[in-house]
Design a protein around this motif. Structure first.
Motif, PDB file in Angstrom:
ATOM      1  N   VAL A  49      -0.621 -14.916   1.669  1.00 42.00           N
ATOM      2  CA  VAL A  49      -1.840 -14.296   1.136  1.00 42.00           C
ATOM      3  C   VAL A  49      -2.983 -14.446   2.135  1.00 42.00           C
ATOM      4  O   VAL A  49      -3.751 -13.509   2.375  1.00 42.00           O
ATOM      5  CB  VAL A  49      -2.223 -14.929  -0.218  1.00 42.00           C
ATOM      6  CG1 VAL A  49      -3.574 -14.386  -0.689  1.00 42.00           C
ATOM      7  CG2 VAL A  49      -1.158 -14.647  -1.263  1.00 42.00           C
TER       8      VAL A  49
ATOM      9  N   SER B 135      -6.626  -8.390  -0.987  1.00 42.70           N
ATOM     10  CA  SER B 135      -6.473  -9.781  -1.413  1.00 42.70           C
ATOM     11  C   SER B 135      -5.839  -9.863  -2.797  1.00 42.70           C
ATOM     12  O   SER B 135      -4.922 -10.668  -3.034  1.00 42.70           O
ATOM     13  CB  SER B 135      -7.837 -10.480  -1.424  1.00 42.70           C
ATOM     14  OG  SER B 135      -8.439 -10.458  -0.149  1.00 42.70           O
TER      15      SER B 135
ATOM     16  N   ILE C  93      -2.136 -11.481  -3.708  1.00 46.79           N
ATOM     17  CA  ILE C  93      -1.946 -12.547  -4.697  1.00 46.79           C
ATOM     18  C   ILE C  93      -0.893 -12.140  -5.719  1.00 46.79           C
ATOM     19  O   ILE C  93       0.011 -12.915  -6.057  1.00 46.79           O
ATOM     20  CB  ILE C  93      -3.284 -12.879  -5.387  1.00 46.79           C
ATOM     21  CG1 ILE C  93      -4.238 -13.547  -4.389  1.00 46.79           C
ATOM     22  CG2 ILE C  93      -3.062 -13.796  -6.591  1.00 46.79           C
ATOM     23  CD1 ILE C  93      -5.648 -13.724  -4.917  1.00 46.79           C
TER      24      ILE C  93
ATOM     25  N   VAL D 160       2.223 -14.604  -5.011  1.00 47.51           N
ATOM     26  CA  VAL D 160       1.968 -15.831  -5.767  1.00 47.51           C
ATOM     27  C   VAL D 160       2.492 -15.706  -7.190  1.00 47.51           C
ATOM     28  O   VAL D 160       2.332 -14.662  -7.840  1.00 47.51           O
ATOM     29  CB  VAL D 160       0.452 -16.148  -5.787  1.00 47.51           C
ATOM     30  CG1 VAL D 160       0.178 -17.421  -6.583  1.00 47.51           C
ATOM     31  CG2 VAL D 160      -0.068 -16.298  -4.360  1.00 47.51           C
TER      32      VAL D 160
ATOM     33  N   ILE E 255     -11.513 -17.079  -3.832  1.00 46.75           N
ATOM     34  CA  ILE E 255     -10.231 -17.423  -4.447  1.00 46.75           C
ATOM     35  C   ILE E 255     -10.158 -18.914  -4.761  1.00 46.75           C
ATOM     36  O   ILE E 255      -9.528 -19.328  -5.728  1.00 46.75           O
ATOM     37  CB  ILE E 255      -9.061 -17.005  -3.528  1.00 46.75           C
ATOM     38  CG1 ILE E 255      -9.138 -15.496  -3.262  1.00 46.75           C
ATOM     39  CG2 ILE E 255      -7.718 -17.357  -4.156  1.00 46.75           C
ATOM     40  CD1 ILE E 255      -8.121 -14.985  -2.270  1.00 46.75           C
TER      41      ILE E 255
END
Length: 299
Positions: free
Chosen positions: A70, A117, A121, A125, A252
């Motif tokens: 990321v 971004s 994610i 993630v 973040i």
């Protein structure tokens, strides 16, 4: 995570860097797009589309850990850094084009950086980790980006001589502060830094070389002049690492995601310098003495 880094160590350097950009800008830098739409368009496509795809491919190839992956996508989506103007000046690129691209990229990044971004994610993630964008922090970061730029432009409009005198000191301060931000970001992960450097160092160097090469070769192949291609190369290869680090740490709230940008922030300067010398020494700047295609302004 060190709160001092978030409350002081990031906002102040980022504001100084963007203020320095504003000192070099005039409304003509935005209007200059009409004079050379092809150069601007090619550079933006490379910056906004090609680089994220390259970064994604490298992340998959090197099989990076999810949070570092990321972080690399955040880096790839960050706009060009103001230091690109200096490198372009040193290696006889079209500095006016650099200034225009940096300004436009910084504005476009308000939209593209959160989009890339957020997508990264979601892709890398685990949803159960509860890692995501904090939109109130996002607004704060972009306020720190835009307001100093506008102040710098106002100062230049009111007192061009003062802006010119301050250009070198502010540029020097920006470089020093970038170094401090990089050190601070690494310090937040000091217990794992050797592991992260081993994981990220090579891919960061490869990504930097590819970014510089794409930025130079693609515009040149598509018919841009040598000085324009050099400008595009540095604009695309030198990122605003401070903004990328701020995105990871502040918006973040994950220190590990800042590591790729911190490592890149160290490596990009010597790699860009070597790249510039190779390009110049191979004689590809044979037309450098011809009039600049976009303008004659120097940083």
């Amino acid at each position: 995570m060190d709160s001092a880094l978030l409350t002081v160590g990031l906002p102040i350097p980022l504001a100084v860097i963007m203020f320095g950009l504003g000192l070099s800008l005039t409304p003509d830098d935005f209007r200059r797009v009409r004079q050379s739409p092809k150069a601007v368009g090619i550079a933006l496509v490379c910056q906004l589309l090609v680089l994220p795809l390259v970064a994604f491919g490298l992340v998959k190839l090197f099989d990076l850990a999810p949070l570092l992956a990321v972080g690399f996508m955040i880096l790839a989506a960050s706009p060009g850094g103001t230091t690109a103007n200096l490198y372009s000046h040193l290696f006889r690129g079209d500095v006016a084009l650099n200034i225009t691209l940096t300004a436009i990229n910084s504005v476009i990044a308000i939209v593209t950086l959160p989009l890339v971004s957020g997508w990264a994610i979601d892709h890398f993630v685990d949803r159960s980790s509860k890692i995501g964008l904090q939109f109130d922090k996002l607004l704060q970061v972009f306020a720190i980006v835009l307001i100093p730029v506008l102040i710098g432009m106002f100062v230049r409009r009111r007192s061009p001589e003062f802006a010119n005198r301050m250009d070198r000191p502010v540029r020097t301060a920006s470089a020093v502060m970038l170094l401090l931000v990089v050190v601070g970001a690494m310090y937040t992960e000091k217990e794992n830094i050797s592991t992260y450097l081993a994981e990220v160092g090579l891919i960061a160097a490869v990504f930097c070389l590819i970014s510089l090469s794409v930025g130079y070769v693609v515009p040149r192949r598509l018919g841009l002049t040598e000085d324009q291609a050099v400008a595009c190369g540095f604009e695309i290869g030198i990122h605003n690492s401070t903004l990328a680090i701020a995105m990871a740490l502040t918006v973040i709230g994950n220190a590990q995601m800042s590591v790729p940008s911190a490592v890149y922030g160290v490596l990009m300067f010597p790699i860009a310098a070597v790249f510039g010398m190779v390009v110049r020494n191979r004689g590809v700047l044979k037309n450098a003495d011809q009039p600049r295609s976009v303008g004659q302004r120097t940083p």
